[in-house]
Design an enzyme around this catalytic site. Sequence first.
Site, PDB file in Angstrom:
ATOM      1  N   ASP A   1      -9.175  -5.562  -5.038  1.00 20.46           N
ATOM      2  CA  ASP A   1      -8.341  -4.557  -4.377  1.00 20.46           C
ATOM      3  C   ASP A   1      -8.942  -3.158  -4.506  1.00 20.46           C
ATOM      4  OD1 ASP A   1      -6.178  -3.305  -3.169  1.00 20.46           O
ATOM      5  OD2 ASP A   1      -4.686  -4.311  -4.401  1.00 20.46           O
TER       6      ASP A   1
ATOM      7  N   HIS B   1      -7.276  -5.661  -0.871  1.00 25.33           N
ATOM      8  CA  HIS B   1      -6.087  -4.883  -0.522  1.00 25.33           C
ATOM      9  C   HIS B   1      -5.196  -5.631   0.471  1.00 25.33           C
ATOM     10  CE1 HIS B   1      -3.917  -1.174  -0.852  1.00 25.33           C
ATOM     11  NE2 HIS B   1      -3.967  -0.916   0.440  1.00 25.33           N
TER      12      HIS B   1
ATOM     13  N   SER C   1       0.844  -1.193   0.000  1.00 27.47           N
ATOM     14  CA  SER C   1       0.000   0.000   0.000  1.00 27.47           C
ATOM     15  C   SER C   1       0.886   1.252   0.000  1.00 27.47           C
ATOM     16  CB  SER C   1      -0.950  -0.054   1.205  1.00 27.47           C
ATOM     17  OG  SER C   1      -1.945   0.926   1.117  1.00 27.47           O
TER      18      SER C   1
END
Length: 349
Positions: A292, A319, A150
């Site tokens: 995601d 995610h 991320s």
Amino acid sequence: MKNTFKKIGFLLAIASVLVSCNQKATTENFSEYFTNTENGVQNGGIKMITITTPKGKFNVWTKKVGNNPKMKILLLNGGPGATHEYFECFESFLPKEGVEFIYYDQLGCGNSDNPKDTTMWDLPRYVEEVEQVRIGLGLNKDNFYLLGHSWGGILAMDYAVKYQDNLKGLIISNMMSSAPLYGKYADDVLSKQMKPEVLKEIRDLEAKKDFANPRYMELLLPNFYTEHICRIPLDQWPEPVNRSFAKMNQSLYVTMQGPSEFGVSGKLEKWDRSMDLKNIKTPTLVIGAKNDTMDPAHMQWMSAQFPNGSYLFCPNGSHMALYDDQDAYMSGLIKFVKGVNDGKKKAIL
């Protein structure tokens, strides 16, 4: 018949020797992996590293798990502002493969110092911090893998642009190479997957900048988080994820990311490395997931821009694919790391 039995006996003897050799190699590998490399008082692999910044010196927290002189993965957490703790699932997969990994709380996160100064929440400064951590841990181009998840993926890409000569391998997990394109994906795709009435109420709260309203998270948790952050029922979310998210540095998060979950509005709003990926020659794995928050098609495109890029797709993941599609995520990651260690530039996953 007698000759046949002799042949069978000979083959069984060879098989026995091979099994014995493999068992011996495995034992030696694990013996090396669990070799204690600390001096003095033992503290479980924890090392505080002093970093120098424009605002003075601070200490950041790291913890080494295992020992492998050739494969060492430094983990960059997401958020920005979360902690290393949600990476704890790696302990169930990497040690048995002999892959060393290192937890690391970035400045302002978890067990590291928090200067509580928003001017220090700055991407270029964090890049220099990672470089100082690398030096402090003795990592180099012969063993240093950098995994950014991320926001950590943003940090990892910017680090590689400047310091790729120090890397053996790079892993970009669940992060696009452009904040504006992420915002577009959130508006054009993710938001439209919500019920219109839910989206309207969320947008109304955002228009009023009423992000502290409990209703905002009441809407996001069942309608966004369990769809695109971690596709596990909320009451069953992994404890390390809950623990890490509960410690989120909101000052750091809002300064860099902005208060909205749809796109980026903070310091990273215009961040874009799409055109720089072609210059990163380090063997690179990009990990994307079907559900995601980040566009999996863009992440597949990213993998093709890196001269030595590979793509890992997690068909059941979001995610946090490291939790909701673990088999695909971990097996692909391990295959890539070991492949690079064997001299391969790319991996077929």
